[in-house]
Write a protein that holds these residues in place. Sequence first.
Motif, PDB file in Angstrom:
ATOM      1  N   VAL A  38      -7.673  65.901  40.170  1.00  0.00           N
ATOM      2  CA  VAL A  38      -6.725  65.723  41.261  1.00  0.00           C
ATOM      3  C   VAL A  38      -7.554  65.543  42.527  1.00  0.00           C
ATOM      4  N   TYR A  39      -7.186  64.542  43.344  1.00  0.00           N
ATOM      5  CA  TYR A  39      -7.843  64.343  44.638  1.00  0.00           C
ATOM      6  C   TYR A  39      -6.971  64.945  45.724  1.00  0.00           C
ATOM      7  N   LYS A  40      -7.578  65.742  46.589  1.00  0.00           N
ATOM      8  CA  LYS A  40      -6.844  66.307  47.718  1.00  0.00           C
ATOM      9  C   LYS A  40      -7.834  66.739  48.796  1.00  0.00           C
ATOM     10  N   ASP A  41      -7.547  66.376  50.039  1.00  0.00           N
ATOM     11  CA  ASP A  41      -8.314  66.848  51.199  1.00  0.00           C
ATOM     12  C   ASP A  41      -9.816  66.676  51.031  1.00  0.00           C
ATOM     13  N   ASN A  42     -10.242  65.449  50.736  1.00  0.00           N
ATOM     14  CA  ASN A  42     -11.655  65.101  50.632  1.00  0.00           C
ATOM     15  C   ASN A  42     -12.386  65.870  49.526  1.00  0.00           C
ATOM     16  N   ALA A  43     -11.668  66.198  48.452  1.00  0.00           N
ATOM     17  CA  ALA A  43     -12.291  66.888  47.323  1.00  0.00           C
ATOM     18  C   ALA A  43     -11.651  66.443  46.015  1.00  0.00           C
ATOM     19  N   ILE A  44     -12.437  66.499  44.978  1.00  0.00           N
ATOM     20  CA  ILE A  44     -11.992  66.277  43.606  1.00  0.00           C
ATOM     21  C   ILE A  44     -11.861  67.649  42.970  1.00  0.00           C
ATOM     22  N   TYR A  45     -10.722  67.931  42.354  1.00  0.00           N
ATOM     23  CA  TYR A  45     -10.490  69.213  41.679  1.00  0.00           C
ATOM     24  C   TYR A  45     -10.443  68.987  40.176  1.00  0.00           C
ATOM     25  N   ARG A  75     -10.107  41.424  37.613  1.00  0.00           N
ATOM     26  CA  ARG A  75      -9.159  42.226  38.400  1.00  0.00           C
ATOM     27  C   ARG A  75      -9.433  43.692  38.122  1.00  0.00           C
ATOM     28  N   TRP A  76     -10.086  44.348  39.058  1.00  0.00           N
ATOM     29  CA  TRP A  76     -10.457  45.750  38.889  1.00  0.00           C
ATOM     30  C   TRP A  76     -10.656  46.418  40.242  1.00  0.00           C
ATOM     31  N   THR A  77     -10.635  47.734  40.218  1.00  0.00           N
ATOM     32  CA  THR A  77     -10.915  48.558  41.391  1.00  0.00           C
ATOM     33  C   THR A  77     -11.820  49.693  40.923  1.00  0.00           C
ATOM     34  N   SER A  78     -12.778  50.052  41.761  1.00  0.00           N
ATOM     35  CA  SER A  78     -13.713  51.109  41.387  1.00  0.00           C
ATOM     36  C   SER A  78     -14.118  51.894  42.627  1.00  0.00           C
ATOM     37  N   ALA A  79     -14.318  53.189  42.442  1.00  0.00           N
ATOM     38  CA  ALA A  79     -14.792  54.049  43.539  1.00  0.00           C
ATOM     39  C   ALA A  79     -15.952  54.892  43.030  1.00  0.00           C
ATOM     40  N   ILE A  80     -16.957  55.044  43.869  1.00  0.00           N
ATOM     41  CA  ILE A  80     -18.111  55.903  43.585  1.00  0.00           C
ATOM     42  C   ILE A  80     -18.141  56.964  44.672  1.00  0.00           C
ATOM     43  N   LEU A  81     -18.186  58.224  44.238  1.00  0.00           N
ATOM     44  CA  LEU A  81     -18.155  59.349  45.162  1.00  0.00           C
ATOM     45  C   LEU A  81     -19.354  60.253  44.884  1.00  0.00           C
ATOM     46  N   ASN A  82     -19.910  60.809  45.919  1.00  0.00           N
ATOM     47  CA  ASN A  82     -20.955  61.818  45.779  1.00  0.00           C
ATOM     48  C   ASN A  82     -20.461  63.087  46.437  1.00  0.00           C
ATOM     49  N   GLY A  83     -20.878  64.226  45.891  1.00  0.00           N
ATOM     50  CA  GLY A  83     -20.438  65.480  46.475  1.00  0.00           C
ATOM     51  C   GLY A  83     -21.128  66.672  45.864  1.00  0.00           C
ATOM     52  N   VAL A 137     -18.385  58.332  50.010  1.00  0.00           N
ATOM     53  CA  VAL A 137     -17.431  57.611  49.160  1.00  0.00           C
ATOM     54  C   VAL A 137     -17.541  56.116  49.443  1.00  0.00           C
ATOM     55  N   SER A 138     -17.353  55.324  48.414  1.00  0.00           N
ATOM     56  CA  SER A 138     -17.252  53.879  48.594  1.00  0.00           C
ATOM     57  C   SER A 138     -16.366  53.327  47.492  1.00  0.00           C
ATOM     58  N   GLY A 139     -15.711  52.246  47.788  1.00  0.00           N
ATOM     59  CA  GLY A 139     -14.834  51.629  46.807  1.00  0.00           C
ATOM     60  C   GLY A 139     -14.894  50.125  46.903  1.00  0.00           C
ATOM     61  N   LYS A 140     -14.778  49.483  45.767  1.00  0.00           N
ATOM     62  CA  LYS A 140     -14.814  48.031  45.710  1.00  0.00           C
ATOM     63  C   LYS A 140     -13.690  47.540  44.809  1.00  0.00           C
ATOM     64  N   TYR A 141     -13.365  46.270  44.949  1.00  0.00           N
ATOM     65  CA  TYR A 141     -12.361  45.660  44.094  1.00  0.00           C
ATOM     66  C   TYR A 141     -12.697  44.204  43.881  1.00  0.00           C
TER      67      TYR A 141
END
Length: 148
Positions: A38-45, A75-83, A137-141
């Motif tokens: 679950v994503y909420k408030d700049n965090a992944i739970y 046709r795709w969407t992707s996000a890369i997150l570090n934390g 965070v970054s995301g591409k499509y």
Amino acid sequence: MLGDLNKGELIEFLEKQVIGRLGCHANGETYVVPINYVYKDNAIYGHSGNGKKIDMMRINPKVCFEVDEIIDTFRWTSAILNGNFIELFGEERQQAMQGIIHRIMPLTDRPSEEPSHGINPEKHNQIIVYKIVLTSVSGKYESHFDYI
């Protein structure tokens, strides 16, 4: 057309998805595993039983997280997150676990058979609940409107 997701699009994308891939690294080994989140408030739970990923994140809390939605090659969407991994306890743990269950359970076609998201109620207290506080965070499509 290739493009970058803006902040609003990225948040909307992360809130819409429920499965991502968690990458951790410790003792010279890299490990990537799919998780419900679950994503909420700049965090992944997320939550997990004891095991390799929890052991690795306790050693090295810096992690990478990837989420994607692939319709086809063009046709795709992707996000890369570090934390950073933080294990949750007390009220924060309970709230996070309830948020995960409420987000995931409506997506099952057998909710009556999986009342605790597949978690044996007797082992509920053994589940590790955690958050990944995002540092970048970054995301591409890719989207081709003329594609048929």
